[in-house]
Design a protein around this motif. Structure first.
Motif, PDB file in Angstrom:
ATOM      1  N   VAL A   1      46.837  47.388  39.030  1.00 25.11           N
ATOM      2  CA  VAL A   1      45.793  47.358  37.919  1.00 25.11           C
ATOM      3  C   VAL A   1      44.558  47.472  38.634  1.00 25.11           C
ATOM      4  CG1 VAL A   1      44.670  45.994  36.139  1.00 25.11           C
ATOM      5  CG2 VAL A   1      47.243  45.833  36.323  1.00 25.11           C
ATOM      6  N   LEU A   2      43.753  48.400  38.533  1.00 23.77           N
ATOM      7  CA  LEU A   2      42.633  48.566  39.222  1.00 23.77           C
ATOM      8  C   LEU A   2      41.562  48.416  38.476  1.00 23.77           C
ATOM      9  CD1 LEU A   2      43.305  52.276  40.442  1.00 23.77           C
ATOM     10  CD2 LEU A   2      43.864  50.245  41.658  1.00 23.77           C
ATOM     11  N   ALA A   3      40.615  47.696  38.904  1.00 25.07           N
ATOM     12  CA  ALA A   3      39.291  47.221  38.226  1.00 25.07           C
ATOM     13  C   ALA A   3      38.061  48.065  38.690  1.00 25.07           C
ATOM     14  CB  ALA A   3      38.940  45.740  38.561  1.00 25.07           C
TER      15      ALA A   3
ATOM     16  N   ASP B   1      46.812  36.719  31.934  1.00 21.56           N
ATOM     17  CA  ASP B   1      45.467  37.287  31.764  1.00 21.56           C
ATOM     18  C   ASP B   1      44.460  37.371  33.108  1.00 21.56           C
ATOM     19  OD1 ASP B   1      46.230  37.842  28.981  1.00 21.56           O
ATOM     20  OD2 ASP B   1      44.772  36.732  28.204  1.00 21.56           O
ATOM     21  N   LEU B   2      44.143  38.296  33.298  1.00 20.28           N
ATOM     22  CA  LEU B   2      43.278  38.663  34.585  1.00 20.28           C
ATOM     23  C   LEU B   2      41.926  39.553  34.277  1.00 20.28           C
ATOM     24  CD1 LEU B   2      46.087  39.605  37.037  1.00 20.28           C
ATOM     25  CD2 LEU B   2      45.248  37.342  36.888  1.00 20.28           C
ATOM     26  N   ALA B   3      40.964  39.214  34.915  1.00 18.40           N
ATOM     27  CA  ALA B   3      39.770  39.834  34.718  1.00 18.40           C
ATOM     28  C   ALA B   3      39.051  40.019  36.208  1.00 18.40           C
ATOM     29  CB  ALA B   3      38.919  39.186  33.662  1.00 18.40           C
ATOM     30  N   PRO B   4      38.450  41.171  36.411  1.00 20.91           N
ATOM     31  CA  PRO B   4      37.383  41.225  37.610  1.00 20.91           C
ATOM     32  C   PRO B   4      36.011  40.341  37.480  1.00 20.91           C
ATOM     33  CG  PRO B   4      37.151  43.254  36.253  1.00 20.91           C
ATOM     34  CD  PRO B   4      38.104  42.453  35.585  1.00 20.91           C
TER      35      PRO B   4
ATOM     36  N   ALA C   1      57.620  38.654  38.348  1.00 18.23           N
ATOM     37  CA  ALA C   1      56.695  38.186  39.126  1.00 18.23           C
ATOM     38  C   ALA C   1      55.601  39.246  39.456  1.00 18.23           C
ATOM     39  CB  ALA C   1      57.012  37.485  40.660  1.00 18.23           C
ATOM     40  N   VAL C   2      54.198  38.917  39.595  1.00 17.66           N
ATOM     41  CA  VAL C   2      53.125  39.696  40.225  1.00 17.66           C
ATOM     42  C   VAL C   2      52.175  38.903  41.010  1.00 17.66           C
ATOM     43  CG1 VAL C   2      53.209  41.099  37.771  1.00 17.66           C
ATOM     44  CG2 VAL C   2      51.633  39.007  38.080  1.00 17.66           C
ATOM     45  N   GLN C   3      51.525  39.809  41.850  1.00 24.41           N
ATOM     46  CA  GLN C   3      50.675  39.226  42.570  1.00 24.41           C
ATOM     47  C   GLN C   3      49.297  39.638  42.361  1.00 24.41           C
ATOM     48  OE1 GLN C   3      51.543  41.090  46.640  1.00 24.41           O
ATOM     49  NE2 GLN C   3      52.513  42.935  45.429  1.00 24.41           N
ATOM     50  N   ALA C   4      48.159  38.752  42.709  1.00 23.91           N
ATOM     51  CA  ALA C   4      46.877  38.931  42.459  1.00 23.91           C
ATOM     52  C   ALA C   4      46.201  38.233  43.097  1.00 23.91           C
ATOM     53  CB  ALA C   4      46.792  38.743  40.913  1.00 23.91           C
ATOM     54  N   ASP C   5      44.578  38.263  42.977  1.00 19.59           N
ATOM     55  CA  ASP C   5      43.627  37.319  43.455  1.00 19.59           C
ATOM     56  C   ASP C   5      43.610  35.923  42.352  1.00 19.59           C
ATOM     57  OD1 ASP C   5      41.460  35.788  44.201  1.00 19.59           O
ATOM     58  OD2 ASP C   5      40.455  37.507  44.822  1.00 19.59           O
TER      59      ASP C   5
ATOM     60  N   LEU D   1      43.272  44.607  41.292  1.00 20.21           N
ATOM     61  CA  LEU D   1      43.279  43.411  40.505  1.00 20.21           C
ATOM     62  C   LEU D   1      44.624  42.643  40.556  1.00 20.21           C
ATOM     63  CD1 LEU D   1      41.480  41.779  38.729  1.00 20.21           C
ATOM     64  CD2 LEU D   1      42.363  42.873  36.792  1.00 20.21           C
ATOM     65  N   ALA D   2      45.534  43.616  40.467  1.00 23.68           N
ATOM     66  CA  ALA D   2      46.872  42.933  40.280  1.00 23.68           C
ATOM     67  C   ALA D   2      47.951  44.113  40.772  1.00 23.68           C
ATOM     68  CB  ALA D   2      47.419  42.241  39.092  1.00 23.68           C
ATOM     69  N   ALA D   3      49.070  43.844  41.100  1.00 25.20           N
ATOM     70  CA  ALA D   3      50.117  44.644  41.444  1.00 25.20           C
ATOM     71  C   ALA D   3      51.463  43.794  41.319  1.00 25.20           C
ATOM     72  CB  ALA D   3      50.028  45.177  42.810  1.00 25.20           C
ATOM     73  N   SER D   4      52.591  44.876  41.043  1.00 31.88           N
ATOM     74  CA  SER D   4      53.934  44.117  41.097  1.00 31.88           C
ATOM     75  C   SER D   4      54.188  43.650  42.543  1.00 31.88           C
ATOM     76  CB  SER D   4      54.843  45.168  40.773  1.00 31.88           C
ATOM     77  OG  SER D   4      56.068  44.906  40.849  1.00 31.88           O
TER      78      SER D   4
END
Length: 210
Positions: free
Chosen positions: A132-134, A68-71, A26-30, A96-99
């Motif tokens: 993951v940094l944006a 797939d994630l994008a800022p 799993a990962v966490q993100a907006d 943008l995302a993190a474990s």
């Protein structure tokens, strides 16, 4: 634990991060950053409060999957790997995302000399796994040796390693200042460590694209 693999494409102008998940990982993100997932990825939405939308935890099915994630603004995506020893100080909104094994803390004790008891324009990330940094525009990496210092506009800051020494000060007493946005402030950074900056400011780019 925290073995999310990240593949990036369309950088540096329009970065997209593909997070490759092992079975059950799993990962966490907006949630607003999601473009697509492989079929079967479970999406658990969690309100961020005060009408600020949703965060999400994406969990892969038994056969694994990807997200797939994008800022929201044009820019670069960049991955740092946390080893469980040292953390990073990250501009709010730049993660943008993190474990799910990574802790994000806006109330980190190390911020108290700058922000007091308030939440400022930074959050602290620690633990183990990928972050993951944006950046808005291209991302610049500044390697600071011990005793070397630079001054950064908070609105141009993406992140810096926990060991960097920092001091927050006003540009001028005659301009408005905000620790929540960094408006009217300057951040002095002294090595050793790394500082990531972005080549465009989010507010200006958002206004230009609106």
């Amino acid at each position: 634990m925290g073995n999310v693999q990240v593949r990036t494409r369309h950088t540096p102008a329009f970065g997209v991060a593909r997070l490759l998940l092992a079975p059950g990982e799993a990962v966490q993100a907006d949630y607003d950053a999601m473009l697509a997932t492989s079929f079967g990825v479970l999406i658990d939405l969690r309100p961020k409060g005060r009408g600020r939308g949703y965060s999400a935890v994406f969990t892969a099915p038994a056969e694994g999957g990807w997200v797939d994630l994008a800022p929201s603004l044009p820019g670069e995506v960049y991955t740092v790997e946390l080893d469980g020893l040292g953390g990073w100080c990250v501009a709010r909104g730049a993660c943008l995302a993190a474990s799910v094994h990574v802790r994000q803390d806006a109330s980190w004790q190390g911020f108290r000399p700058m922000f007091g008891a308030d939440h400022g324009f930074l959050e602290h990330v620690s633990g183990q796994g990928a972050v993951v940094l944006a950046s808005c525009g291209a991302l610049d990496v500044v390697n600071l040796e011990a005793g070397v210092a630079i001054t950064v506009a908070p609105t141009s800051l993406v992140a810096y390693t926990e060991g960097v020494q920092t001091r927050l000060r006003a540009v001028s007493q005659s301009v408005n200042q905000s620790i929540r946005t960094g408006e009217g402030l300057l951040l002095d950074c002294a090595g050793p460590g790394q500082v990531f900056t972005q080549t465009r400011r989010a507010e200006a780019m958002a206004a230009a694209l609106s």
